[in-house]
Scaffold this motif. Sequence first.
Motif, mmCIF file in Angstrom:
data_model
loop_
_atom_site.group_PDB
_atom_site.id
_atom_site.type_symbol
_atom_site.label_atom_id
_atom_site.label_comp_id
_atom_site.label_asym_id
_atom_site.label_seq_id
_atom_site.Cartn_x
_atom_site.Cartn_y
_atom_site.Cartn_z
ATOM 1 N N GLU A 85 7.783 10.074 0.232
ATOM 2 C CA GLU A 85 7.627 10.622 -1.118
ATOM 3 C C GLU A 85 8.053 12.088 -1.182
ATOM 4 O O GLU A 85 8.728 12.504 -2.126
ATOM 5 N N TYR A 90 0.836 -1.201 0.000
ATOM 6 C CA TYR A 90 0.000 0.000 0.000
ATOM 7 C C TYR A 90 0.874 1.255 0.000
ATOM 8 O O TYR A 90 0.689 2.170 -0.827
ATOM 9 N N THR A 115 4.018 1.444 -0.797
ATOM 10 C CA THR A 115 4.823 1.477 -2.025
ATOM 11 C C THR A 115 4.001 2.022 -3.189
ATOM 12 O O THR A 115 4.475 2.836 -3.985
ATOM 13 N N ALA A 116 2.750 1.564 -3.282
ATOM 14 C CA ALA A 116 1.875 2.048 -4.359
ATOM 15 C C ALA A 116 1.619 3.542 -4.210
ATOM 16 O O ALA A 116 1.655 4.291 -5.188
ATOM 17 N N LEU A 117 1.392 3.989 -2.988
ATOM 18 C CA LEU A 117 1.102 5.411 -2.769
ATOM 19 C C LEU A 117 2.296 6.285 -3.110
ATOM 20 O O LEU A 117 2.155 7.324 -3.760
ATOM 21 N N SER A 118 3.470 5.858 -2.662
ATOM 22 C CA SER A 118 4.639 6.738 -2.784
ATOM 23 C C SER A 118 5.408 6.540 -4.079
ATOM 24 O O SER A 118 6.179 7.399 -4.486
ATOM 25 N N GLY A 119 5.232 5.364 -4.684
ATOM 26 C CA GLY A 119 6.018 5.078 -5.878
ATOM 27 C C GLY A 119 7.453 4.728 -5.528
ATOM 28 O O GLY A 119 8.312 4.664 -6.406
ATOM 29 N N ARG A 120 7.730 4.521 -4.259
ATOM 30 C CA ARG A 120 9.080 4.111 -3.819
ATOM 31 C C ARG A 120 8.961 2.738 -3.162
ATOM 32 O O ARG A 120 7.898 2.368 -2.674
ATOM 33 N N ARG A 166 4.408 16.794 -11.377
ATOM 34 C CA ARG A 166 3.656 15.595 -11.007
ATOM 35 C C ARG A 166 2.159 15.856 -10.888
ATOM 36 O O ARG A 166 1.340 15.049 -11.301
ATOM 37 N N TYR A 167 1.810 16.997 -10.281
ATOM 38 C CA TYR A 167 0.398 17.222 -9.972
ATOM 39 C C TYR A 167 -0.224 18.421 -10.694
ATOM 40 O O TYR A 167 -1.378 18.767 -10.436
#
Lengths: 270, 363
Positions: free
Chosen positions: B336, B277, B279-284, B357-358
């Motif tokens: 992140e 979870y 990892t998916a959120l942060s991309g790290r 990014r945003y």
Amino acid sequence: MAVETQRMEDFRLEAEPYYLPLGNEVELFEAAYAANLPVMLKGPTGCGKTRFVEYMSWKLGRTLVTVGCHEDLTASDLVGKYTLRGDETVWQDGPLTTAVKAGGIAYLDEVVEARKDTTVVIHPLTDDRRILPLEKKGEVVQAPDDFMLVISYNPGYQSVLKDLKHSTKQRFVALDFDYPTPDLEEVILQEEAGIDAETASKLVKIGEKVRNLRTHGLEEGVSTRLLVYAGQLIAGGVEPVVACEATICKPITDDLEMQRSILELVNTQF
Amino acid sequence: MSTQGGPTGNVGMYVGREMLASVPEDRRDDYLRLVEEISDLKYQLGVEVARQLPRLFQEQDDTAVERYLDQVRSIADVGWKSGVEVAKQLPDLYHAPDPRIADAYIEIIADATQGTPDDDETQAFSSELEDLERQLREIEPKQQRAQELKSLLAARDRRDEKRRKHAQELAAALPPILARLRARHREVYMREVRLVASADPEAALEAANTLLDLLNSERLSHDGAAEWTRRGLDVLEKNREVGRGYFRMGSKYSLDVLEELREGLALRQVARVLKLYATALSGRDVAVRGIDEMETVDRFGPDHIILPADMRFFQDDDRNFTAYKVAAAHGAARIEFGTYRFQLDDVPETVEALTERYGNSAA
């Protein structure tokens, strides 16, 4: 002996397929077509490769013969073979021969899955000879100028045992595909699934987060196609979390913990 | 041999047809009866008498028959083998020139077979032997019990030896374990390990390690640790080996008890889900670590988040998981966006990255 060929008009797209260009792929494809060069589309599953070929087929006004390659697909399946019809032996053109003769686009989807002997028949079509030898028939078919060979190839699936040889790869103009950027993917979802911007935005965010797991247990991230499916179910009245579980969590992994973590991402959005 | 029926019982088994035929017809019943009587003393005696009696009956001398049977019986009483031989020889001696020979023969054989009468010494030996044999019979159960006691004591000695050996191992193992124990668990830990050690030092070795993990990782409260130990001691009392397995956490019952006593949601149950979870959120690539590792890793490291070993905010695990999720999301965001790596000089670069990014709304 008789020769049977399929009606080429069956392979002509009447309506314009929806395709949103992600970069300069349309221009590159047109240039390759004009130069009689074969094209290789590289990218993950469900990112729009097949839709792109359909779109280009429609745009160029060419017929499109698509062959989904699999591990039992042989060169004979592609070029054709003799078959028995009653007392008569009949030559049946394969889809590749049909496309070459008609001068349309032949699209070999996931070509690396096919048996190795298929590359033997592809090679003469991809260089300046542009010919298709029909060995069993003792005939060589010269490809007309408007014929184009397109193959697709998913680098993420390849292994030591299954990969295209360099001698094959280096015969194609390669177009790289990836999942669309978030803003483009939102537009695609709205268009394809008929959902509102907010729902599309949420689905795209889920897709983006799930794709972060590509090197952490997922072979591939969730495809745009699956996001479209999710959107279509939601548009059809399915509760968003349930729709995402069915189209995103379960299809891409059998790992229950991975499924749960993805579902938590979905819960964060919906 | 032929079988004979009628009143003679088993005597027909050793009276031949030709023998019976040689007995005068009116004496045959007597013959069979007498043979049967003598054979009751010994089968072989009956066989020999059956052979010899017909000639005596033929002589029609009942006195000779009676004398013969008496003398045979007299010898058979003191030794049946001598009796058989006497039964065979005696009829011939009745026809000797000197009628005293047969009686003298019987006396010699009787004396020879019987021997001299017992003297006092023999009687004494016999009596003493009987007495000793009786005593030996009486002492046998005591010997068996003594053997049992020897075995029991030897087993206890071996057990004590093992106990001392394991106590020595415990003495060596405990200090490094204690060094890893958090101070706040010390009192409970020492009390519980001592309880197990007094019951079984080998089990205490297992309990020392297991309780260290359970307490340090906050998987058990202090009360839970006491209850977990008490249940283990119950098992240990019934079966040493099973009890040691319990304290090693090698039994299903041990795990069941732990699950029963556990309070809240254990991190280990959801660590991978939270890692994915975050990892998916942060991309790290984010690692999830328990609070017990806080002393060995940087609390705000760029590649991990530290979470409690148990989440006990709520009664139900779903809500405890949500609490974990919030903590994990917070940690993922810190990683992140580099919260603790912020420096003023980095602001332009950070704004640019966020904008990319945003979109412009991030700026």
